[in-house]
Design a protein around this motif. Sequence first.
Motif, PDB file in Angstrom:
ATOM      1  N   LYS A  28     -27.289 -22.641 -39.123  1.00 20.55           N
ATOM      2  CA  LYS A  28     -28.562 -21.965 -39.356  1.00 20.55           C
ATOM      3  C   LYS A  28     -28.587 -21.384 -40.775  1.00 20.55           C
ATOM      4  CE  LYS A  28     -31.656 -18.445 -37.452  1.00 20.55           C
ATOM      5  NZ  LYS A  28     -31.835 -17.392 -36.420  1.00 20.55           N
ATOM      6  N   GLY A  29     -29.652 -21.681 -41.506  1.00 21.99           N
ATOM      7  CA  GLY A  29     -29.800 -21.206 -42.870  1.00 21.99           C
ATOM      8  C   GLY A  29     -29.266 -22.177 -43.911  1.00 21.99           C
ATOM      9  N   ILE A  30     -28.622 -23.254 -43.446  1.00 26.71           N
ATOM     10  CA  ILE A  30     -28.064 -24.267 -44.348  1.00 26.71           C
ATOM     11  C   ILE A  30     -28.787 -25.593 -44.108  1.00 26.71           C
ATOM     12  CG2 ILE A  30     -25.996 -25.562 -44.999  1.00 26.71           C
ATOM     13  CD1 ILE A  30     -25.862 -22.644 -45.803  1.00 26.71           C
ATOM     14  N   ASP A  31     -29.287 -26.200 -45.167  1.00 24.05           N
ATOM     15  CA  ASP A  31     -29.995 -27.473 -45.033  1.00 24.05           C
ATOM     16  C   ASP A  31     -29.048 -28.663 -44.948  1.00 24.05           C
ATOM     17  OD1 ASP A  31     -32.557 -26.204 -45.296  1.00 24.05           O
ATOM     18  OD2 ASP A  31     -32.150 -26.018 -47.445  1.00 24.05           O
ATOM     19  N   LYS A  32     -27.921 -28.574 -45.649  1.00 22.34           N
ATOM     20  CA  LYS A  32     -27.009 -29.713 -45.682  1.00 22.34           C
ATOM     21  C   LYS A  32     -25.571 -29.234 -45.791  1.00 22.34           C
ATOM     22  CE  LYS A  32     -26.573 -34.265 -47.880  1.00 22.34           C
ATOM     23  NZ  LYS A  32     -27.081 -35.148 -48.975  1.00 22.34           N
ATOM     24  N   ILE A  86     -19.788 -22.512 -51.359  1.00 25.97           N
ATOM     25  CA  ILE A  86     -18.557 -23.301 -51.263  1.00 25.97           C
ATOM     26  C   ILE A  86     -17.603 -22.599 -50.312  1.00 25.97           C
ATOM     27  CG2 ILE A  86     -16.576 -24.235 -52.519  1.00 25.97           C
ATOM     28  CD1 ILE A  86     -18.347 -24.151 -55.061  1.00 25.97           C
ATOM     29  N   VAL A  87     -17.117 -23.335 -49.339  1.00 22.25           N
ATOM     30  CA  VAL A  87     -16.090 -22.826 -48.434  1.00 22.25           C
ATOM     31  C   VAL A  87     -14.804 -23.573 -48.706  1.00 22.25           C
ATOM     32  CG1 VAL A  87     -15.287 -22.757 -46.029  1.00 22.25           C
ATOM     33  CG2 VAL A  87     -17.613 -22.036 -46.583  1.00 22.25           C
ATOM     34  N   ASN A  88     -13.734 -22.831 -48.911  1.00 28.05           N
ATOM     35  CA  ASN A  88     -12.416 -23.444 -49.064  1.00 28.05           C
ATOM     36  C   ASN A  88     -11.630 -23.254 -47.774  1.00 28.05           C
ATOM     37  OD1 ASN A  88     -10.178 -24.496 -51.074  1.00 28.05           O
ATOM     38  ND2 ASN A  88      -9.231 -22.867 -49.875  1.00 28.05           N
ATOM     39  N   GLN A  94      -4.823 -24.840 -39.334  1.00 23.84           N
ATOM     40  CA  GLN A  94      -4.503 -23.479 -38.898  1.00 23.84           C
ATOM     41  C   GLN A  94      -5.739 -22.593 -38.824  1.00 23.84           C
ATOM     42  OE1 GLN A  94      -0.836 -22.771 -41.593  1.00 23.84           O
ATOM     43  NE2 GLN A  94      -0.290 -21.833 -39.650  1.00 23.84           N
ATOM     44  N   TYR A  95      -6.761 -22.904 -39.630  1.00 20.41           N
ATOM     45  CA  TYR A  95      -8.002 -22.137 -39.581  1.00 20.41           C
ATOM     46  C   TYR A  95      -8.993 -22.816 -38.648  1.00 20.41           C
ATOM     47  CZ  TYR A  95      -6.116 -19.866 -43.734  1.00 20.41           C
ATOM     48  OH  TYR A  95      -5.311 -19.175 -44.607  1.00 20.41           O
ATOM     49  N   ASN A  96      -9.766 -22.015 -37.949  1.00 23.08           N
ATOM     50  CA  ASN A  96     -10.760 -22.515 -37.009  1.00 23.08           C
ATOM     51  C   ASN A  96     -12.069 -22.752 -37.761  1.00 23.08           C
ATOM     52  OD1 ASN A  96     -12.576 -23.013 -34.967  1.00 23.08           O
ATOM     53  ND2 ASN A  96     -11.882 -21.334 -33.662  1.00 23.08           N
ATOM     54  N   GLN A  97     -12.395 -24.024 -37.978  1.00 20.48           N
ATOM     55  CA  GLN A  97     -13.573 -24.369 -38.781  1.00 20.48           C
ATOM     56  C   GLN A  97     -14.886 -23.998 -38.099  1.00 20.48           C
ATOM     57  OE1 GLN A  97     -12.549 -25.219 -41.754  1.00 20.48           O
ATOM     58  NE2 GLN A  97     -10.472 -25.307 -40.913  1.00 20.48           N
ATOM     59  N   SER A  98     -14.847 -23.787 -36.804  1.00 23.83           N
ATOM     60  CA  SER A  98     -16.074 -23.369 -36.115  1.00 23.83           C
ATOM     61  C   SER A  98     -16.483 -21.951 -36.508  1.00 23.83           C
ATOM     62  CB  SER A  98     -15.879 -23.445 -34.593  1.00 23.83           C
ATOM     63  OG  SER A  98     -14.877 -22.540 -34.161  1.00 23.83           O
ATOM     64  N   GLN A  99     -15.605 -21.252 -37.244  1.00 25.26           N
ATOM     65  CA  GLN A  99     -15.925 -19.910 -37.722  1.00 25.26           C
ATOM     66  C   GLN A  99     -16.595 -19.926 -39.099  1.00 25.26           C
ATOM     67  OE1 GLN A  99     -11.879 -18.073 -37.099  1.00 25.26           O
ATOM     68  NE2 GLN A  99     -13.062 -16.564 -35.956  1.00 25.26           N
ATOM     69  N   ILE A 100     -16.845 -21.100 -39.630  1.00 24.45           N
ATOM     70  CA  ILE A 100     -17.516 -21.196 -40.932  1.00 24.45           C
ATOM     71  C   ILE A 100     -18.865 -20.479 -40.941  1.00 24.45           C
ATOM     72  CG2 ILE A 100     -18.645 -22.824 -42.525  1.00 24.45           C
ATOM     73  CD1 ILE A 100     -16.271 -24.678 -42.166  1.00 24.45           C
ATOM     74  N   PRO A 101     -19.701 -20.613 -39.892  1.00 25.27           N
ATOM     75  CA  PRO A 101     -20.967 -19.843 -39.890  1.00 25.27           C
ATOM     76  C   PRO A 101     -20.746 -18.337 -40.028  1.00 25.27           C
ATOM     77  CG  PRO A 101     -21.030 -21.555 -38.229  1.00 25.27           C
ATOM     78  CD  PRO A 101     -19.621 -21.535 -38.738  1.00 25.27           C
ATOM     79  N   ASP A 102     -19.686 -17.800 -39.387  1.00 26.61           N
ATOM     80  CA  ASP A 102     -19.371 -16.376 -39.529  1.00 26.61           C
ATOM     81  C   ASP A 102     -18.905 -16.060 -40.942  1.00 26.61           C
ATOM     82  OD1 ASP A 102     -19.883 -16.018 -36.790  1.00 26.61           O
ATOM     83  OD2 ASP A 102     -17.827 -16.536 -36.270  1.00 26.61           O
ATOM     84  N   LEU A 103     -18.160 -17.001 -41.537  1.00 28.14           N
ATOM     85  CA  LEU A 103     -17.615 -16.782 -42.877  1.00 28.14           C
ATOM     86  C   LEU A 103     -18.717 -16.696 -43.922  1.00 28.14           C
ATOM     87  CD1 LEU A 103     -14.758 -16.656 -44.309  1.00 28.14           C
ATOM     88  CD2 LEU A 103     -15.132 -19.057 -44.881  1.00 28.14           C
ATOM     89  N   ILE A 104     -19.734 -17.535 -43.792  1.00 27.69           N
ATOM     90  CA  ILE A 104     -20.799 -17.556 -44.808  1.00 27.69           C
ATOM     91  C   ILE A 104     -21.956 -16.611 -44.486  1.00 27.69           C
ATOM     92  CG2 ILE A 104     -20.221 -19.936 -45.403  1.00 27.69           C
ATOM     93  CD1 ILE A 104     -22.783 -20.805 -43.963  1.00 27.69           C
ATOM     94  N   ALA A 105     -21.928 -15.997 -43.293  1.00 22.90           N
ATOM     95  CA  ALA A 105     -23.031 -15.109 -42.892  1.00 22.90           C
ATOM     96  C   ALA A 105     -23.287 -13.983 -43.897  1.00 22.90           C
ATOM     97  CB  ALA A 105     -22.763 -14.543 -41.500  1.00 22.90           C
ATOM     98  N   PRO A 106     -22.257 -13.271 -44.402  1.00 22.26           N
ATOM     99  CA  PRO A 106     -22.527 -12.211 -45.389  1.00 22.26           C
ATOM    100  C   PRO A 106     -23.169 -12.737 -46.669  1.00 22.26           C
ATOM    101  CG  PRO A 106     -20.329 -11.949 -44.451  1.00 22.26           C
ATOM    102  CD  PRO A 106     -20.830 -13.292 -44.000  1.00 22.26           C
TER     103      PRO A 106
END
Length: 313
Positions: A28-32, A86-88, A94-106
């Motif tokens: 949500k909030g990301i087009d691509k 950009i997400v690194n 080891q990192y849970n990629q499903s948490q990317i939406p939480d990571l970019i939320a701020p």
Amino acid sequence: MKLIVMIPAYNEEKTIEKVIREIPRQIKGIDKVEVLVINDGSTDSTVKVALEAGADHIVSQKENLGLALAFRKGLEACLERGADIIVNTDADFQYNQSQIPDLIAPILQDKADIVLGSRFRGHIEYMSPQKKIGNILATRVTRMASGYPVTDAQTGFRAFTRDAALRMNILADYTYVQETIMQAVNHNLTLVEIPIEFRKREGNSRLMSGVFHYAQRATAVILRTYRDYEPMKVFASIGFMFLFIAVLSGATAMVQYFTTGAVVPNISYAILTTMLCLTGLQILVFGLIADTLKYQRIREEEILYRLKKIEME
């Protein structure tokens, strides 16, 4: 709004497929959403597996140059491809990629320029005592050097706005994690930490082969970066330390003078005091010169930022 997830990888054919397939393509909030893999001279099938798993871009280095250089090349490649965020992340699953939406939320909420995924504020499935001690010590040193109350300076799961990425100038050749935090603080960027999940690694770490080796290399990066951004504090501390020792040496000579009446009761104290004074004063002069160069560096970084911004646009 375009998000690119970049993955530095060196011989990660066993795990990179799971990493790429776990990355959410609808946010949500990301087009691509795109995935960019930086192949750091892998000798296995990392590239082949990454492409089959759905990687959109592969940037390859002919030989293994290390994490810091791979990270720098990845940032440049993401900017060239028009990334707004950009997400690194790491290729070891080891990192849970499903948490990317939480990571970019701020970032989407315009509350942060850089977001760090903190393992120590979240859940750690497993981390060896050796690595945990190394992470804690390096984090404390980074916290003192940067002035930012970071809880996990070594995390590789982090997000950058386009503008923050443009301001990053990675000079280290070993690891980027501490340097980017210190640069962000000095550029007055807003950092935010969020808790993340950290899984048990499959196989051995490519970066942290030993806690003492990592501590030595990481400490060198922290001290060098701190010296570049706070030269007067560094040189003044060293210079005043020499002057303080000179005072003690001179005081010893004075005590002997008043006690024995001899003008120079011990010539070694007089020589030592003089040498320490001269050394301390020279170091203070070096500090003044370095402090002048610091402002030149700030101007050069601002020019470089504007040039990169024009070029990337």
